[in-house]
Design a protein around this motif. Structure first.
Motif, PDB file in Angstrom:
ATOM      1  N   ASP A 512     -24.397   8.991  10.042  1.00 29.58           N
ATOM      2  CA  ASP A 512     -24.385  10.443  10.219  1.00 29.58           C
ATOM      3  C   ASP A 512     -23.630  11.150   9.098  1.00 29.58           C
ATOM      4  OD1 ASP A 512     -21.853   9.560  10.804  1.00 29.58           O
ATOM      5  OD2 ASP A 512     -21.756  10.486  12.799  1.00 29.58           O
ATOM      6  N   GLY A 513     -23.131  10.380   8.105  1.00 28.68           N
ATOM      7  CA  GLY A 513     -22.411  10.958   6.978  1.00 28.68           C
ATOM      8  C   GLY A 513     -20.954  11.215   7.238  1.00 28.68           C
ATOM      9  N   LYS A 514     -20.466  10.811   8.417  1.00 26.98           N
ATOM     10  CA  LYS A 514     -19.074  11.070   8.766  1.00 26.98           C
ATOM     11  C   LYS A 514     -18.190   9.881   8.404  1.00 26.98           C
ATOM     12  CE  LYS A 514     -20.020  14.354  12.492  1.00 26.98           C
ATOM     13  NZ  LYS A 514     -19.813  14.696  13.924  1.00 26.98           N
ATOM     14  N   PHE A 515     -16.959  10.207   8.029  1.00 25.82           N
ATOM     15  CA  PHE A 515     -16.006   9.186   7.642  1.00 25.82           C
ATOM     16  C   PHE A 515     -15.419   8.514   8.878  1.00 25.82           C
ATOM     17  CE2 PHE A 515     -11.593   7.916   6.863  1.00 25.82           C
ATOM     18  CZ  PHE A 515     -11.732   7.094   5.756  1.00 25.82           C
ATOM     19  N   GLY A 516     -15.143   7.228   8.746  1.00 26.83           N
ATOM     20  CA  GLY A 516     -14.491   6.482   9.810  1.00 26.83           C
ATOM     21  C   GLY A 516     -13.694   5.327   9.225  1.00 26.83           C
ATOM     22  N   LEU A 517     -13.005   4.604  10.076  1.00 30.98           N
ATOM     23  CA  LEU A 517     -12.208   3.453   9.664  1.00 30.98           C
ATOM     24  C   LEU A 517     -12.715   2.201  10.362  1.00 30.98           C
ATOM     25  CD1 LEU A 517      -8.556   4.901   9.760  1.00 30.98           C
ATOM     26  CD2 LEU A 517      -9.996   4.536   7.744  1.00 30.98           C
ATOM     27  N   ALA A 518     -12.872   1.117   9.597  1.00 25.44           N
ATOM     28  CA  ALA A 518     -13.254  -0.166  10.178  1.00 25.44           C
ATOM     29  C   ALA A 518     -12.051  -0.796  10.858  1.00 25.44           C
ATOM     30  CB  ALA A 518     -13.791  -1.082   9.087  1.00 25.44           C
ATOM     31  N   SER A 519     -12.274  -1.855  11.597  1.00 27.24           N
ATOM     32  CA  SER A 519     -11.177  -2.566  12.244  1.00 27.24           C
ATOM     33  C   SER A 519     -10.192  -3.064  11.201  1.00 27.24           C
ATOM     34  CB  SER A 519     -11.717  -3.741  13.059  1.00 27.24           C
ATOM     35  OG  SER A 519     -12.583  -3.284  14.080  1.00 27.24           O
ATOM     36  N   ARG A 520      -8.942  -3.069  11.554  1.00 20.75           N
ATOM     37  CA  ARG A 520      -7.905  -3.413  10.598  1.00 20.75           C
ATOM     38  C   ARG A 520      -7.893  -4.908  10.290  1.00 20.75           C
ATOM     39  NH1 ARG A 520      -2.319  -2.842  14.234  1.00 20.75           N
ATOM     40  NH2 ARG A 520      -2.449  -4.901  15.242  1.00 20.75           N
ATOM     41  N   THR A 521      -7.384  -5.233   9.089  1.00 23.06           N
ATOM     42  CA  THR A 521      -7.124  -6.613   8.705  1.00 23.06           C
ATOM     43  C   THR A 521      -5.708  -6.692   8.157  1.00 23.06           C
ATOM     44  OG1 THR A 521      -8.021  -6.232   6.481  1.00 23.06           O
ATOM     45  CG2 THR A 521      -9.536  -7.080   8.160  1.00 23.06           C
ATOM     46  N   ALA A 522      -5.062  -7.820   8.336  1.00 22.17           N
ATOM     47  CA  ALA A 522      -3.694  -7.988   7.835  1.00 22.17           C
ATOM     48  C   ALA A 522      -3.710  -7.977   6.312  1.00 22.17           C
ATOM     49  CB  ALA A 522      -3.093  -9.278   8.362  1.00 22.17           C
ATOM     50  N   TYR A 523      -2.827  -7.188   5.729  1.00 21.33           N
ATOM     51  CA  TYR A 523      -2.758  -7.064   4.272  1.00 21.33           C
ATOM     52  C   TYR A 523      -1.454  -7.650   3.715  1.00 21.33           C
ATOM     53  CZ  TYR A 523      -3.615  -4.816  -0.273  1.00 21.33           C
ATOM     54  OH  TYR A 523      -3.851  -4.566  -1.601  1.00 21.33           O
ATOM     55  N   ALA A 524      -0.383  -7.557   4.486  1.00 23.36           N
ATOM     56  CA  ALA A 524       0.903  -8.183   4.142  1.00 23.36           C
ATOM     57  C   ALA A 524       1.630  -8.418   5.455  1.00 23.36           C
ATOM     58  CB  ALA A 524       1.718  -7.294   3.219  1.00 23.36           C
ATOM     59  N   THR A 525       2.086  -9.624   5.668  1.00 26.05           N
ATOM     60  CA  THR A 525       2.668  -9.973   6.967  1.00 26.05           C
ATOM     61  C   THR A 525       4.169 -10.174   6.859  1.00 26.05           C
ATOM     62  OG1 THR A 525       2.200 -12.315   6.554  1.00 26.05           O
ATOM     63  CG2 THR A 525       0.554 -11.072   7.771  1.00 26.05           C
ATOM     64  N   GLY A 526       4.885  -9.570   7.823  1.00 21.95           N
ATOM     65  CA  GLY A 526       6.315  -9.800   7.978  1.00 21.95           C
ATOM     66  C   GLY A 526       7.180  -9.087   6.959  1.00 21.95           C
ATOM     67  N   GLY A 527       8.318  -8.602   7.415  1.00 22.09           N
ATOM     68  CA  GLY A 527       9.325  -8.033   6.519  1.00 22.09           C
ATOM     69  C   GLY A 527       9.160  -6.571   6.183  1.00 22.09           C
ATOM     70  N   TRP A 528       8.168  -5.879   6.770  1.00 20.69           N
ATOM     71  CA  TRP A 528       7.918  -4.493   6.425  1.00 20.69           C
ATOM     72  C   TRP A 528       8.435  -3.504   7.476  1.00 20.69           C
ATOM     73  CZ3 TRP A 528       6.107  -2.704   1.791  1.00 20.69           C
ATOM     74  CH2 TRP A 528       5.661  -3.674   0.903  1.00 20.69           C
ATOM     75  N   GLN A 529       9.309  -3.957   8.365  1.00 19.63           N
ATOM     76  CA  GLN A 529       9.916  -3.023   9.312  1.00 19.63           C
ATOM     77  C   GLN A 529      10.733  -1.967   8.553  1.00 19.63           C
ATOM     78  OE1 GLN A 529      10.117  -6.348   9.535  1.00 19.63           O
ATOM     79  NE2 GLN A 529       9.765  -7.044  11.643  1.00 19.63           N
ATOM     80  N   SER A 530      10.940  -0.845   9.199  1.00 17.07           N
ATOM     81  CA  SER A 530      11.692   0.242   8.560  1.00 17.07           C
ATOM     82  C   SER A 530      13.099  -0.193   8.170  1.00 17.07           C
ATOM     83  CB  SER A 530      11.760   1.456   9.493  1.00 17.07           C
ATOM     84  OG  SER A 530      10.475   1.969   9.767  1.00 17.07           O
ATOM     85  N   ALA A 531      13.689  -1.088   8.942  1.00 16.29           N
ATOM     86  CA  ALA A 531      15.042  -1.544   8.631  1.00 16.29           C
ATOM     87  C   ALA A 531      15.075  -2.374   7.353  1.00 16.29           C
ATOM     88  CB  ALA A 531      15.603  -2.351   9.794  1.00 16.29           C
ATOM     89  N   ASN A 532      13.970  -3.030   7.035  1.00 14.91           N
ATOM     90  CA  ASN A 532      13.924  -3.923   5.876  1.00 14.91           C
ATOM     91  C   ASN A 532      13.357  -3.228   4.636  1.00 14.91           C
ATOM     92  OD1 ASN A 532      14.400  -6.556   4.813  1.00 14.91           O
ATOM     93  ND2 ASN A 532      12.183  -6.872   4.770  1.00 14.91           N
ATOM     94  N   ARG A 533      12.312  -2.425   4.804  1.00  9.61           N
ATOM     95  CA  ARG A 533      11.715  -1.626   3.737  1.00  9.61           C
ATOM     96  C   ARG A 533      11.672  -0.183   4.231  1.00  9.61           C
ATOM     97  NH1 ARG A 533      12.873  -5.477   1.478  1.00  9.61           N
ATOM     98  NH2 ARG A 533      11.596  -6.946   0.251  1.00  9.61           N
ATOM     99  N   PRO A 534      12.803   0.529   4.124  1.00  8.25           N
ATOM    100  CA  PRO A 534      12.918   1.857   4.743  1.00  8.25           C
ATOM    101  C   PRO A 534      11.854   2.860   4.292  1.00  8.25           C
ATOM    102  CG  PRO A 534      15.060   1.059   3.998  1.00  8.25           C
ATOM    103  CD  PRO A 534      14.043   0.116   3.454  1.00  8.25           C
ATOM    104  N   LEU A 535      11.557   2.909   2.993  1.00  3.25           N
ATOM    105  CA  LEU A 535      10.657   3.923   2.465  1.00  3.25           C
ATOM    106  C   LEU A 535       9.516   3.248   1.709  1.00  3.25           C
ATOM    107  CD1 LEU A 535      13.391   6.286   0.949  1.00  3.25           C
ATOM    108  CD2 LEU A 535      12.431   6.355   3.264  1.00  3.25           C
ATOM    109  N   ILE A 536       8.287   3.690   1.950  1.00  2.11           N
ATOM    110  CA  ILE A 536       7.135   3.160   1.231  1.00  2.11           C
ATOM    111  C   ILE A 536       6.217   4.319   0.846  1.00  2.11           C
ATOM    112  CG2 ILE A 536       7.215   0.888   2.340  1.00  2.11           C
ATOM    113  CD1 ILE A 536       4.942   1.742   4.148  1.00  2.11           C
ATOM    114  N   ALA A 537       5.487   4.134  -0.255  1.00  2.00           N
ATOM    115  CA  ALA A 537       4.572   5.178  -0.716  1.00  2.00           C
ATOM    116  C   ALA A 537       3.493   4.558  -1.578  1.00  2.00           C
ATOM    117  CB  ALA A 537       5.326   6.246  -1.509  1.00  2.00           C
ATOM    118  N   SER A 538       2.338   5.226  -1.636  1.00 11.42           N
ATOM    119  CA  SER A 538       1.237   4.803  -2.503  1.00 11.42           C
ATOM    120  C   SER A 538       0.387   6.013  -2.847  1.00 11.42           C
ATOM    121  CB  SER A 538       0.370   3.746  -1.817  1.00 11.42           C
ATOM    122  OG  SER A 538      -0.750   3.425  -2.622  1.00 11.42           O
TER     123      SER A 538
END
Length: 635
Positions: A512-538
């Motif tokens: 229908d031409g509308k944007f959507g998101l596919a099911s997620r896949t793991a891209y990086a596992t473990g260690g990305w909690q806010s306490a460990n990596r407080p700020l992230i950007a891309s």
């Protein structure tokens, strides 16, 4: 009758009786704490200062007039801190005279304040012609007791202002005259004024002038102050003009007394369209130029913005390797701000003209309101040209206060219908209710005009979201990672704050031409909690170089341009992340030689993770200190 002399002894019998009746002797009473104050209850002047113009406690831009100073044609405001040792009210008595002793009229010269307060009085400029003067002040309490006068403070007045306007000569960097110069290039401006007692020039680009706002010329700081040597009558400055098709220069001369020349006339500096860096595979013949996504200063590389704890704003300019260089682009008002930058939505010159091609910022400030700030193409933003953006009706009375995060991913939804084609979008994580029982991811389509470019009056379609996810996004940080799988549709990366994983949601365009998101896949596992990596950007792909190219148009003209060339093997989007401040925790990274290394980050480090199709690569150490103490976020 016998009269006792002062100081004669009290009879022993009477002294014994007094000792029984009084717990303290007369000598004790005279030496007890506060006794001296009780017998010498005179008021005091605790401080005395004078200022040129107006005065208010703690005000910005105050211009002190110390003793033996020279002041310009202005009112004189005197202040005095008063104290009454009896705790009552105190009245200041200000006295101003000429050097010869002739009285000068003082307005409100007898001001009454409570003990500990500050009394003020003013001498109007009409009563201060050129000459030498002195002033003093004393205090009087409610019982009629006076303090001594303060020492006389001498000062001089030069009430004669420069009468001619400043002469401005405009040249290129090499000194040759110029009439029109491309925006975002340097110009040389020569200021000249014949005043014999010239102190310097105060000048402003694209804003009104005020002597009280110019460094050196009167304290404050919003203007640019250029001093001259004794006896000099001219100065040369270099400027970078960002606004096109024209910028305006306001400048006035300031003499040593602080008097300013006429500054109501402005010099118009005409500019032409600036040069832009084109995306890989695109040329001036295929696209209308504007700064690349994430590039705030026009050099072709992705940049970061970071609010400071005290409200300042930092620009971390990228160089195509993931490394950044810091500068200050905002001095106040950015505390607790949420910032998204990724697209050109407005023009610096006007919100009704076409956008100027410079990257702008959408900002949710601490007051809960959302604003569009026009970028100046040099990394900064115009507060004067900001525009408030009304929230969707379904956000309720709290409005944009429900927003947890905003990002500007560029043209994410790829809508092609009129009014949306090639529009840069805005994505937000919004609480579903005021209690934030859950949060949803929404994409608001960028709205465009038929002739191309953003619709400045309504840059986003807030009432009709192009995409709305479920209500489970409360514990996620969403990143505009770019097209990681190479299918031509941008993807979304998210950090789960609970399980510490990064998940990639591939973007897709439905039948229908509308944007959507596919099911997620793991891209990086473990260690990305806010306490460990407080700020992230891309902001998508960061690594690459700028190459010079030429292309020939249909009429045979050769057009020179510059293009961003991604680093081979690193075409996917990348991620910046900070570490927690921990002197005992090791942080692993890859050094410049490609070897594994580790360090500690007592005040927080900045890491740069090159992206890949299905996972992040090992990080580089970009910043080794203060990334958890000197900023509050990265955008």
């Amino acid at each position: 009758m016998t009269h006792r002399r002062a100081g004669a002894r009290v009879p022993r019998a009477l002294a014994a009786l007094l000792a029984l009746v009084l717990p303290l002797s007369a000598a004790d009473l005279l030496t007890a704490p506060g006794a001296a104050a009780a017998t010498q209850a005179k008021p005091e002047v605790t401080r005395a200062e004078a200022f040129e113009g107006n005065w208010a406690p703690g005000a910005d831009g105050l211009r002190p007039v110390p003793c033996n100073a020279l002041m310009g044609h202005s009112d004189l405001t005197m202040t005095a801190g008063l104290r009454d040792n009896d705790g009552g009210t105190v009245t200041a008595q200000f006295v101003v005279t000429t050097a010869a002793g002739k009285a000068v009229p003082v307005s409100n010269g007898a001001t009454t304040v409570s003990s500990g307060g500050t009394a003020t009085a003013k001498v109007l400029d009409e009563n201060l012609p050129t000459g030498a003067y002195k002033w003093k002040v004393r205090a009087r309490d409610k019982d009629g007791n006076y303090s001594a006068f303060t020492s006389e403070c001498a000062f001089s007045v030069d009430a004669i202002a420069p009468v001619e306007p400043v002469t401005v000569t405009v040249t290129k960097e090499d000194g040759t005259p110029v009439t029109v110069q491309p925006a975002r290039t340097k110009l040389r401006l020569k200021f000249k004024h014949p005043a014999a007692d010239l102190a310097g020039f105060c000048w402003f680009m694209d804003s009104p002038v005020s002597v009280n706002r110019c460094d050196g010329g009167g304290g404050g700081g919003a203007g640019t102050w250029t001093p001259v040597a004794d006896g000099a009558t001219e100065a040369t400055v270099e400027v970078i003009l960002a606004i096109w098709p024209r910028s305006t220069l306001n400048v006035f001369a300031v003499d040593k007394a602080g008097n300013q020349s006429p500054g109501d006339a402005t010099t118009v500096l005409n500019t032409s369209r600036p040069s832009f860096i084109y995306p890989a595979g695109q040329t001036p013949l295929t696209t209308w130029g504007q700064d690349l996504l994430g590039d705030l200063n026009g050099d072709g590389f992705t940049d970061l913005l970071s609010p400071e704890p005290d409200g300042g704003l930092r620009l971390y300019a990228g160089n195509g390797t993931g490394r950044v260089q810091m500068s200050i682009v905002g001095d106040s008002g950015w505390k607790d701000a949420l910032i998204a930058h990724g697209g050109d939505f407005a023009g610096l010159l006007s919100f009704t003209d076409a956008p100027d091609g410079f990257e702008d910022a959408v900002v949710r400030l601490g007051d809960g309101k959302l604003y569009l700030y026009a970028g100046n193409g040099l990394g900064g933003f115009s507060h004067a040209k900001r525009m408030a953006l009304a929230p969707p009706k379904d956000l309720g009375s709290k409005g944009w206060g429900r927003v947890q995060q905003i990002i500007a991913p560029g043209d994410l939804d790829q809508r092609t219908e009129p009014g949306y084609r090639k529009g840069d979008d805005l994505a937000a994580i919004e609480c579903v209710d005021d209690a934030c029982s859950g949060a949803r991811l929404r994409i608001y389509s960028g709205q465009t005009l038929g002739g191309g470019g953003a619709n400045q009056t309504a840059p986003f379609d807030f009432q009709n979201p192009a995409y709305t996810g479920g209500s489970t996004w409360k514990n996620y940080t969403v990143l505009a990672i770019g097209d990681q799988n190479g299918d031509g549709v941008k993807d979304v990366l998210s950090r789960n704050k609970t399980d510490g994983n990064l998940y990639l949601y591939a973007g897709k365009i439905g039948a229908d031409g509308k944007f959507g998101l596919a099911s997620r896949t793991a891209y990086a596992t473990g260690g990305w909690q806010s306490a460990n990596r407080p700020l992230i950007a891309s902001h998508g792909n960061t690594q690459g170089t700028i190459v010079s190219k030429t292309i020939t148009d249909d009429e045979g003209r050769v057009i020179a341009y510059k293009q961003f060339q991604p680093k081979a093997g690193d075409e996917q989007g990348d991620v910046w992340a900070t570490t927690r401040a921990d002197p005992n925790s090791r942080v692993n990274y890859v050094n410049s030689a490609g070897m594994a290394a580790s360090t500690t980050c007592p005040t927080g480090c900045l890491l740069f993770y090159p992206g890949g199709p299905t996972a992040l690569k090992a990080p580089l150490l970009i910043g080794a200190s203060n990334w958890s103490t000197s900023i509050t976020n990265i955008f």
